[in-house]
Structures are given as C-alpha cells and as structure tokens.
Write an enzyme that holds these catalytic residues in place. Structure first.
Site, short mmCIF file in Angstrom:
data_model
loop_
_atom_site.label_atom_id
_atom_site.label_comp_id
_atom_site.label_asym_id
_atom_site.label_seq_id
_atom_site.Cartn_x
_atom_site.Cartn_y
_atom_site.Cartn_z
N SER A 1 0.73 -1.32 -0.04
CA SER A 1 0.31 -0.07 0.06
C SER A 1 0.78 1.42 0.06
O SER A 1 0.10 2.33 -0.15
CB SER A 1 -0.75 0.04 1.18
OG SER A 1 -2.51 -0.63 0.99
N LYS B 1 0.37 2.98 -3.33
CA LYS B 1 -0.72 3.91 -3.74
C LYS B 1 -0.68 5.43 -3.33
O LYS B 1 -1.05 6.51 -4.00
CB LYS B 1 -2.23 3.65 -2.06
CG LYS B 1 -2.17 2.04 -2.25
CD LYS B 1 -2.78 1.69 -0.99
CE LYS B 1 -3.94 1.01 -1.20
NZ LYS B 1 -4.00 0.69 0.11
N TYR C 1 -2.39 -2.37 -10.93
CA TYR C 1 -2.54 -2.29 -8.96
C TYR C 1 -2.04 -3.43 -8.35
O TYR C 1 -1.02 -2.82 -7.76
CB TYR C 1 -3.97 -2.10 -8.49
CG TYR C 1 -4.21 -2.26 -6.82
CD1 TYR C 1 -4.63 -1.65 -6.26
CD2 TYR C 1 -4.15 -3.29 -6.20
CE1 TYR C 1 -3.87 -1.10 -4.70
CE2 TYR C 1 -4.60 -3.40 -4.95
CZ TYR C 1 -4.10 -1.91 -4.34
OH TYR C 1 -3.94 -2.26 -2.96
N TYR D 1 -5.27 4.62 8.12
CA TYR D 1 -6.45 3.97 8.02
C TYR D 1 -7.26 3.76 9.04
O TYR D 1 -7.19 5.53 9.66
CB TYR D 1 -6.13 2.46 7.28
CG TYR D 1 -5.49 1.74 6.89
CD1 TYR D 1 -5.49 2.77 5.26
CD2 TYR D 1 -3.96 1.05 6.52
CE1 TYR D 1 -4.74 1.97 3.58
CE2 TYR D 1 -2.97 1.12 5.55
CZ TYR D 1 -3.73 0.86 4.57
OH TYR D 1 -2.96 0.86 2.80
N VAL E 1 0.94 -3.88 3.81
CA VAL E 1 0.48 -4.79 4.68
C VAL E 1 2.17 -6.19 4.30
O VAL E 1 1.78 -6.90 5.32
CB VAL E 1 -0.99 -6.13 4.19
CG1 VAL E 1 -1.72 -5.48 4.47
CG2 VAL E 1 -0.14 -5.99 2.54
#
Ligand code: DON
Length: 321
Positions: A66, A69, A191, A243, A261
């Site tokens: 992530s 991102k 992705y 998050y 992660v």
C-alpha cells in the site's frame, strides 16, 4: 553531508528499544506474504542533504504494497491533473479498514487514494492513459523515486492476484458506478503489480526524502513530481495514510506516513528527512507494530511531532547534523 552521530545514536536506541517486540502477525490473506520471515527489522533515515543513517535489516527486500498508493496518487495528479483525479477519488478519511467495500455515499467516489478502492481508481486512470505501457511507466517512476533499479516480485504478484477477490469486487463496484471505465481485470492486475514492486527500507527512506524534498530526489537531483503534488500527497498521507489508526497516529506521531501489509512504513518530516522502516508483524489495522512503535519513539526523542510545542522536526537538520 554532515555529522550524523547524534541522529545515529537516537536511531540505534529506538531500534534496540523495539527489536524485542514480537507481538502481532505477518499478513495472512496473501499466501506468499504469510510465508515471510517475521524477524527482520530495519530503520533508515535519508536527509534532504543526502545523508543516510541506517540500523538493522535495511537491505532486506519486501513488496511495497500500500505504500505504492501514496506515489501512484502523485503520479496520477502529475500526469492527469487534479481536476480529473478528484472526479475519481475523495480526500476524506474513511475510518474503515483499507479493503472495505464501500464508496463515499454522498460523493459516490472512493473516500481517499490510500484505501484499496481509491488506489484502484488511480491505477485505472493511469491504465486509461498508458494502456499496456502502464507497468513500465509505473516502474520507471518508482525507480526515479529512489534512484535504484527495481523489479516486481512475481511470486507475490501471482499469489495476490489469485486471491484478490475483494479488490475485484471493489473494481466491479466502481465500474458499475462509472468511476472505472472497463478493463477491470487489466486494472486489478496493474494495481497488484504496483503493490508487488520490491524495495528495502533504505530505498523507502529515499522515496520518503523525495517527498520531504517536494518531489525532487535529493540523491539524484531528478525532479520526479511537482511541489504542488507533494503537498497533495503529504496532506492525504497525514489524514488517511494509517487507515483506521490514522487519527491516533496523528496524535502520537504527528507526521504524514504510509504503511503497507508486508510491514513497510514510511514517514516524512517536511523539508528535512524521509524515514523508511520494515518489520513484517502487523496490528489489526494492517500496520507494522515495530515500525509504528519506532516512529512514536523517534518522534518523542527527536521532537518530530508537527504540533508539539517543543517541535524540532521542522528544522531538525540544523539541530542534529
Ligand atoms: O490490495 C491489497 O490488499 C494489498 N496489495 C495492499 C494492502 C496494504 O498494503 C494495506 N496496508 N496496510
């Protein structure tokens, strides 16, 4: 280049304080990630003046997950422009898990580019512009961010793609809502590839220092994205990067940050340093436990919290180097 002894001492102390913490578990929902060695722990700090201070397993490769991102949001902003980007994603914290199957019910777009829905939407925009060349565009971009040759971990990529049921569900949801414009399988694959790029903590620290330096890689001198893009990225990292832990993180650490992660975490002290950390055991929000704790301790030791009355972070290179 300066005298990094004080900073090195602090980073070593923080590393030693956290190395014995073995709580949490490696990510389980991607079979290849469930197999990784949980033990490595590394901290790297890269200054905008080109000093690098490291301790522990900073050469150990892991998939960026992530953390990608953050940068792909920036790439979309630079290549496609904020107007179109913000028709396809919001900038509000969701308060939900990173893989929640939801859109902002008022605006009917993903809450932000840090959750999976928003990240898929950004990869979709890049795919719409670059088609089959998108993978190379993305890889070149990440190589420029850290000034090193990078590659995709094929095993992790295949393992994640085979089990990417939630991401497929999200992409189809967005296809139905008109946010993604067809080619769903290709976009989920793109992705997943971007998440499977392998880096180490040192390279991550340099990527973070490129953010601290407003889009110019301090080590290569190359402009990778513009300063306005850096402002957008850092703002969304600050509010959404961790998050459903983002609020507490802001209280405890007070720096823009992004986790992945696989156990990577990057944090940025604007105009000063990028921090890259790696330790695979995670908490329930999907954030690395040791890396998170290490950032809390670094913030305390070095006065990094943006809103601390004793803040030293915003001019820390004058204090410590
Ligand atoms: O899409 C996924 O689920 C992963 N490729 C990335 C998730 C992730 O890293 C969440 N971070 N903590």
């Amino acid at each position: 280049m300066g005298d990094t002894r004080i900073l090195s001492e602090v980073i070593k102390k923080v590393y030693e304080k956290n190395i014995t913490n073995k709580t949490g578990n490696v990510a389980q929902y991607i079979p290849e990630l469930a197999k990784v060695d949980p033990e490595p722990f590394g901290i790297a700090v890269a200054t905008v003046n080109k000093d690098i201070i490291t301790v522990g397993d900073v050469e150990k490769k892991f998939t960026i997950q992530s953390i990608s991102k953050t940068f792909i949001f920036g790439l979309a902003l630079d290549l496609i422009g904020p107007e179109k980007v913000f028709q396809h994603v919001g900038a509000e914290p969701s308060g939900e898990a990173f893989n929640a199957i939801e859109l902002d019910p008022v605006k009917n777009v993903p809450y932000n580019p840090m959750v999976n829905a928003g990240a898929l939407s950004m990869s979709s925009l890049i795919y719409d512009k670059y088609g089959n060349s998108s993978e190379q565009v993305i890889l070149d971009f990440f190589e420029n961010l850290c000034g090193e040759k990078l590659s995709i971990n094929q095993q992790v990529y295949e393992s994640e793609l085979n089990t990417a049921h939630r991401n497929r569900a999200l992409a189809h949801l967005m296809n139905g809502a008109g946010i993604i414009n067809g080619k769903v399988d290709e976009k989920v694959a793109l992705y997943t590839k971007q998440c499977s790029i392998e880096i180490n903590a040192k390279e991550l620290a340099i990527m973070a220092s490129t953010l601290a330096n407003f889009g110019t890689n301090p080590y290569t001198g190359k402009s990778v994205f513009g300063p306005i893009t850096a402002r957008y990225i850092l703002s969304v990292m600050f509010t959404c990067g961790m998050y459903d832990y983002a609020g507490r993180w802001a209280v405890d650490v007070g720096l823009p940050a992004k986790s992945g992660v696989s156990g990577g975490l990057m944090a940025v002290v604007n105009r000063q340093i990028g921090i890259g950390l790696y330790s695979p055991r995670l908490d329930n929000s999907g954030n690395s436990i040791r890396a998170t704790k290490a950032c809390v301790h670094l913030a305390e030791e070095l006065g990094l919290h943006a809103f601390e009355f004793t803040n030293k972070g915003s001019s820390m290179l004058d204090f410590y180097i």
